[in-house]
Design an enzyme around this catalytic site. Sequence first.
Site, PDB file in Angstrom:
ATOM      1  N   SER A 129       0.780  -1.227   0.000  1.00 23.70           N
ATOM      2  CA  SER A 129       0.000   0.000   0.000  1.00 23.70           C
ATOM      3  C   SER A 129       0.815   1.283   0.000  1.00 23.70           C
ATOM      4  CB  SER A 129      -0.956   0.004   1.185  1.00 23.70           C
ATOM      5  OG  SER A 129      -2.061  -0.820   0.912  1.00 23.70           O
ATOM      6  N   THR A 193      -8.271 -19.264   4.876  1.00 26.07           N
ATOM      7  CA  THR A 193      -8.251 -20.634   5.387  1.00 26.07           C
ATOM      8  C   THR A 193      -6.978 -21.305   4.894  1.00 26.07           C
ATOM      9  OG1 THR A 193      -9.386 -21.575   3.462  1.00 26.07           O
ATOM     10  CG2 THR A 193     -10.778 -20.735   5.262  1.00 26.07           C
ATOM     11  N   TYR A 233     -10.648   1.928   5.854  1.00 20.89           N
ATOM     12  CA  TYR A 233      -9.644   1.714   4.819  1.00 20.89           C
ATOM     13  C   TYR A 233     -10.179   0.738   3.783  1.00 20.89           C
ATOM     14  CZ  TYR A 233      -4.928   1.220   2.942  1.00 20.89           C
ATOM     15  OH  TYR A 233      -3.819   1.234   2.134  1.00 20.89           O
ATOM     16  N   SER A 234     -10.147   1.136   2.519  1.00 19.65           N
ATOM     17  CA  SER A 234     -10.674   0.282   1.457  1.00 19.65           C
ATOM     18  C   SER A 234      -9.758   0.332   0.249  1.00 19.65           C
ATOM     19  CB  SER A 234     -12.082   0.727   1.051  1.00 19.65           C
ATOM     20  OG  SER A 234     -12.527  -0.011  -0.074  1.00 19.65           O
ATOM     21  N   ASN A 235      -9.200  -0.805  -0.109  1.00 20.63           N
ATOM     22  CA  ASN A 235      -8.341  -0.867  -1.290  1.00 20.63           C
ATOM     23  C   ASN A 235      -9.105  -0.604  -2.584  1.00 20.63           C
ATOM     24  OD1 ASN A 235      -5.557  -1.682  -0.342  1.00 20.63           O
ATOM     25  ND2 ASN A 235      -6.820  -3.170   0.729  1.00 20.63           N
ATOM     26  N   GLY A 371       2.710  -0.658   4.196  1.00 24.79           N
ATOM     27  CA  GLY A 371       2.160  -1.518   3.158  1.00 24.79           C
ATOM     28  C   GLY A 371       2.479  -2.973   3.407  1.00 24.79           C
TER      29      GLY A 371
END
Length: 426
Positions: A129, A193, A233-235, A371
Amino acid sequence: MRTTTGRTGRAGRAGRAGRTARLVAAGVLGAVLVGTSAPVAMAAGAAGASGGGAVAVAAPGAATGANPVSPAFAAIQGELGAVVDAGEATWDLARVVDRGRTLWQGTAGVAELDDRSAVDPDGRFRIGSLTKMFTATVVLQLVGEGRVRLDDPVSAYLPGVVPGGERITVRQLLDHTSGLFSYTDDQRFVPRTAEGVEAWAATGRWRTWTAEEIVADAVAHPPYFAPGASWHYSNTNYLLAGMIIQKSTGRTWNQEVERRIIRPLGLRQTSMPVSSPLITGPHAHLYTQLPGGPVDTTLINPSAGGAAGAGISSTADLARFHAALFGGRLLRPAELAAMKATVDTGVPGYRYGLGVGSVDLGCGVVWGHSGSIHRNIAYVLGTEDGRRQAVVAAGQYGYRDPDDVFAGLEKAASCAVAGSGAGTGS
């Protein structure tokens, strides 16, 4: 200051503050990068391999023969070794810069588990990031040119792409107040998972994604909140920012970063790949722990990161970029002020602007980002005037929360920059 899986808050550190803060700036492929499955025993020989060491360069004006290794630098080196010795990273490295001059750099761990080769302190790594700082800078340059307006709705540039896009502004994308669902909260993009991680390591890491298909998937999820009502926070926000760059210039976000930032600053170790899995030049390897043992997963297709996290760089180049950005060489005063106009993240001590954050970890305010992408952790922290920087990178190996693992290292780097003990002057 980092962001790894889209959890609320994260980009700095002040106890709980840094905890949520850091997870917030590294976001891309967060779970695979920072670990999401149960802990697996360390591979033989990985732990206790702190090795490495430090190289100090006397500060300008330092007396001949004086020991330039300040307590602040010693603290960083101690944290580098501690993280590796605990088996949580196979390698890490750091650099402290003042006015363009490297004062100190140090490493710990090994570049490859098989041959235990030394870590190159000047090597390259994925920056996750931290890419957002580059993307936001280009958008703000376009604002200065009158080609984009921060308070225009997203629909003005990308009609029909985002449901309700007429109520979300470009500014809200860049400061994460859009409310849009972060695609890295979806297990299609970030497996959580053991089976999902195994599938990703075998085949998933080679897949090429487009920003358009990722965004389409993300906006099919309900938003976290109404635009401007809170912070999360949103990519997804930065994939949209990259799409706006292309719509406004006719060139991809990668091309514009290259043309406007990388080439002018001479960042020869920095690149913004589209889908190439390679890291050219010297670099340490990354490993994913699977039931059958560690797998070298240094090579990945970074397209899922895109304008939110696909970049590659080095500590020297990141320090140079930070200095140029905060020193006013890349943005006009009005746009730089807009970048540094921060909003409350809900995390004590951490505020977020447009692609950058400010954080106080107890020894003074620093600016930058963090990041993470596929277990590559990175930070760039510096003074608001761009005079001093600390850059840290690591290859995480364990599966503990990276916020817990790298808290001490992040604080030591921050204090070396903002505190008075770095020997860098004032």
